[in-house]
Design a protein around this motif. Structure first.
Motif, mmCIF file in Angstrom:
data_model
loop_
_atom_site.group_PDB
_atom_site.id
_atom_site.type_symbol
_atom_site.label_atom_id
_atom_site.label_comp_id
_atom_site.label_asym_id
_atom_site.label_seq_id
_atom_site.Cartn_x
_atom_site.Cartn_y
_atom_site.Cartn_z
ATOM 1 N N ILE A 86 0.853 -1.202 0.000
ATOM 2 C CA ILE A 86 0.000 0.000 0.000
ATOM 3 C C ILE A 86 0.882 1.243 0.000
ATOM 4 O O ILE A 86 1.805 1.365 0.817
ATOM 5 N N ILE A 87 0.573 2.143 -0.918
ATOM 6 C CA ILE A 87 1.283 3.411 -1.026
ATOM 7 C C ILE A 87 0.400 4.507 -0.412
ATOM 8 O O ILE A 87 -0.791 4.603 -0.747
ATOM 9 N N ILE A 88 0.991 5.328 0.428
ATOM 10 C CA ILE A 88 0.250 6.473 0.995
ATOM 11 C C ILE A 88 1.009 7.757 0.640
ATOM 12 O O ILE A 88 2.071 8.027 1.204
ATOM 13 N N THR A 98 -3.588 6.933 10.531
ATOM 14 C CA THR A 98 -3.955 6.204 9.313
ATOM 15 C C THR A 98 -3.120 4.930 9.141
ATOM 16 O O THR A 98 -3.657 3.859 8.856
ATOM 17 N N VAL A 99 -1.809 5.055 9.324
ATOM 18 C CA VAL A 99 -0.946 3.869 9.169
ATOM 19 C C VAL A 99 -1.256 2.848 10.259
ATOM 20 O O VAL A 99 -1.343 1.636 9.992
ATOM 21 N N SER A 100 -1.457 3.317 11.474
ATOM 22 C CA SER A 100 -1.754 2.387 12.587
ATOM 23 C C SER A 100 -3.048 1.629 12.317
ATOM 24 O O SER A 100 -3.133 0.409 12.526
ATOM 25 N N GLU A 101 -4.067 2.346 11.857
ATOM 26 C CA GLU A 101 -5.349 1.677 11.568
ATOM 27 C C GLU A 101 -5.189 0.640 10.458
ATOM 28 O O GLU A 101 -5.790 -0.430 10.504
ATOM 29 N N MET A 157 -3.851 4.709 -1.094
ATOM 30 C CA MET A 157 -4.942 5.315 -0.310
ATOM 31 C C MET A 157 -4.472 6.648 0.258
ATOM 32 O O MET A 157 -3.277 6.915 0.319
ATOM 33 N N ASP A 158 -5.414 7.484 0.640
ATOM 34 C CA ASP A 158 -5.079 8.816 1.144
ATOM 35 C C ASP A 158 -4.603 8.774 2.592
ATOM 36 O O ASP A 158 -5.004 7.903 3.373
ATOM 37 N N ALA A 159 -3.782 9.758 2.928
ATOM 38 C CA ALA A 159 -3.222 9.825 4.283
ATOM 39 C C ALA A 159 -4.253 10.212 5.331
ATOM 40 O O ALA A 159 -4.031 10.036 6.529
ATOM 41 N N ASP A 160 -5.393 10.757 4.882
ATOM 42 C CA ASP A 160 -6.398 11.172 5.870
ATOM 43 C C ASP A 160 -7.340 10.037 6.255
ATOM 44 O O ASP A 160 -8.232 10.226 7.084
ATOM 45 N N GLY A 161 -7.147 8.869 5.645
ATOM 46 C CA GLY A 161 -7.969 7.717 6.011
ATOM 47 C C GLY A 161 -9.450 7.920 5.751
ATOM 48 O O GLY A 161 -10.293 7.383 6.472
ATOM 49 N N SER A 162 -9.785 8.656 4.701
ATOM 50 C CA SER A 162 -11.206 8.929 4.406
ATOM 51 C C SER A 162 -11.969 7.684 3.963
ATOM 52 O O SER A 162 -13.176 7.591 4.160
ATOM 53 N N THR A 163 -11.266 6.769 3.309
ATOM 54 C CA THR A 163 -11.937 5.576 2.790
ATOM 55 C C THR A 163 -11.845 4.447 3.802
ATOM 56 O O THR A 163 -10.772 4.170 4.333
ATOM 57 N N SER A 164 -12.961 3.780 4.030
ATOM 58 C CA SER A 164 -12.966 2.654 4.947
ATOM 59 C C SER A 164 -12.062 1.536 4.418
ATOM 60 O O SER A 164 -12.074 1.234 3.230
ATOM 61 N N CYS A 195 -11.464 9.227 -6.647
ATOM 62 C CA CYS A 195 -11.355 8.571 -5.339
ATOM 63 C C CYS A 195 -9.930 8.037 -5.145
ATOM 64 O O CYS A 195 -9.424 7.291 -5.980
ATOM 65 N N GLY A 196 -9.320 8.420 -4.033
ATOM 66 C CA GLY A 196 -7.926 8.045 -3.798
ATOM 67 C C GLY A 196 -7.780 6.669 -3.201
ATOM 68 O O GLY A 196 -7.062 6.492 -2.209
ATOM 69 N N PHE A 197 -8.435 5.701 -3.791
ATOM 70 C CA PHE A 197 -8.421 4.329 -3.275
ATOM 71 C C PHE A 197 -8.498 3.406 -4.486
ATOM 72 O O PHE A 197 -9.578 3.056 -4.954
ATOM 73 N N LYS A 198 -7.327 3.074 -5.038
ATOM 74 C CA LYS A 198 -7.268 2.283 -6.271
ATOM 75 C C LYS A 198 -6.238 1.168 -6.100
ATOM 76 O O LYS A 198 -5.162 1.388 -5.541
ATOM 77 N N PHE A 199 -6.594 -0.022 -6.611
ATOM 78 C CA PHE A 199 -5.745 -1.190 -6.449
ATOM 79 C C PHE A 199 -5.484 -1.820 -7.818
ATOM 80 O O PHE A 199 -6.340 -1.785 -8.706
ATOM 81 N N PHE A 200 -4.299 -2.432 -7.947
ATOM 82 C CA PHE A 200 -3.840 -2.935 -9.243
ATOM 83 C C PHE A 200 -3.094 -4.265 -9.048
ATOM 84 O O PHE A 200 -2.465 -4.454 -7.997
#
Ligand SMILES: Nc1nc2c(ncn2[C@@H]2O[C@H](COP(=O)(O)OP(=O)(O)O[C@H]3O[C@H](CO)[C@@H](O)[C@H](O)[C@@H]3O)[C@@H](O)[C@H]2O)c(=O)[nH]1
Length: 236
Positions: free
Chosen positions: A7-9, A21-24, A94-101, A163-168
């Motif tokens: 995961i890249i932040i 965010t990283v801890s979660e 994913m974004d550093a603000d942890g907006s996406t579940s 949306c800053g939540f993309k996987f490849f």
């Protein structure tokens, strides 16, 4: 054995939010056997605060690393740097603000490992999306504008390009990010245009999103730049 997940932040002056965010993320992965998180890369992009030190001093995990450079280059540049350094079989950002579940991660990785898609993008604009705190109206409108423009210019049917939540899959990530020319927020659309040109399979999936009102996005500067970029992307 589950596929290895990196995961890249991307982070720009995120000292207030990055540790949580990283801890979660680490806690979520530890509690979910379906997620084989092997690498978290925080890309500190010309931060003038102590984002990198916070990660290094507050997070005690061998799978977390940072990449840092002096001059701010933009989110697209930062994500590209992280993706090209990542070693996982699946790579997400994913974004550093942890907006996406984080709850969506097992489904996204499952779709990719079962080869049902090369790219899975999170979406705040599908009927099943769960928005617990909305973006301001002008941001919502800008998102709709990107949707309509990408539909019209590139015939891309994705309802939420930003949306800053993309996987490849790792192969897809490299084929998309190696030639990336966008340094700023417009990179999300370039990725989708490139994926379509390469004939990659893309799935758009609903996410749960809780907007953090602190945003570094300038609607005029970044919104305009992204719209202009759409013309440029037609020739990539
Ligand atoms: N590395 C790097 N990261 C950046 C930069 N600017 C912003 N970021 C990172 O990009 C993420 C999103 O930025 P926010 O400041 O939280 O903006 P937002 O309005 O909440 O973000 C929404 O809009 C963006 C633009 O479309 C989206 O990229 C983002 O995913 C989300 O939808 C955060 O992790 C932030 O640290 C930058 O110049 N460099």
């Amino acid at each position: 054995m589950q596929a290895k997940l990196s995961i890249i932040i991307p982070a720009y002056n995120e000292s207030d939010r990055i540790v949580r965010t990283v801890s979660e993320l680490l806690e979520f992965a530890a509690a979910n056997p379906a997620v084989n998180l092997t690498e978290v890369i925080v890309v500190c992009d010309g931060c003038s605060d102590n984002t990198e030190e916070k990660v290094k001093t507050s997070i005690d995990s061998s799978i977390v690393s940072t990449i840092s450079y002096a001059k701010n280059q933009g989110k697209g540049f930062a994500v590209r740097t992280g993706v090209l350094a990542a070693k996982g079989e699946i790579i997400g950002f994913m974004d550093a603000d942890g907006s996406t579940s984080l709850e969506e991660i097992p489904l996204f990785t499952q779709i990719l490992t079962e080869s049902r898609a090369d790219v899975v993008i999170g979406s705040r604009s599908l009927p099943e999306s769960n928005i617990t705190r909305r973006q301001p109206f002008y941001r919502w409108l800008l998102g709709k504008c990107f949707y309509l423009c990408t539909l019209w210019i590139d015939h891309l049917p994705y309802h939420d390009t930003q949306c800053g939540f993309k996987f490849f899959t790792a192969d897809a990530a490299r084929s998309l990010f190696e030639p990336l020319i966008s340094k700023g927020f417009e990179f999300d659309i370039e990725i989708l245009v490139r994926a379509a040109h390469l004939g990659l399979k893309i799935q758009e999936k609903p996410v749960t999103w809780h907007n953090d009102p602190r945003s570094s996005v300038s609607v005029i500067r970044d919104g305009f730049k992204t719209l202009i970029s759409l013309w440029k992307f037609r020739r990539i």
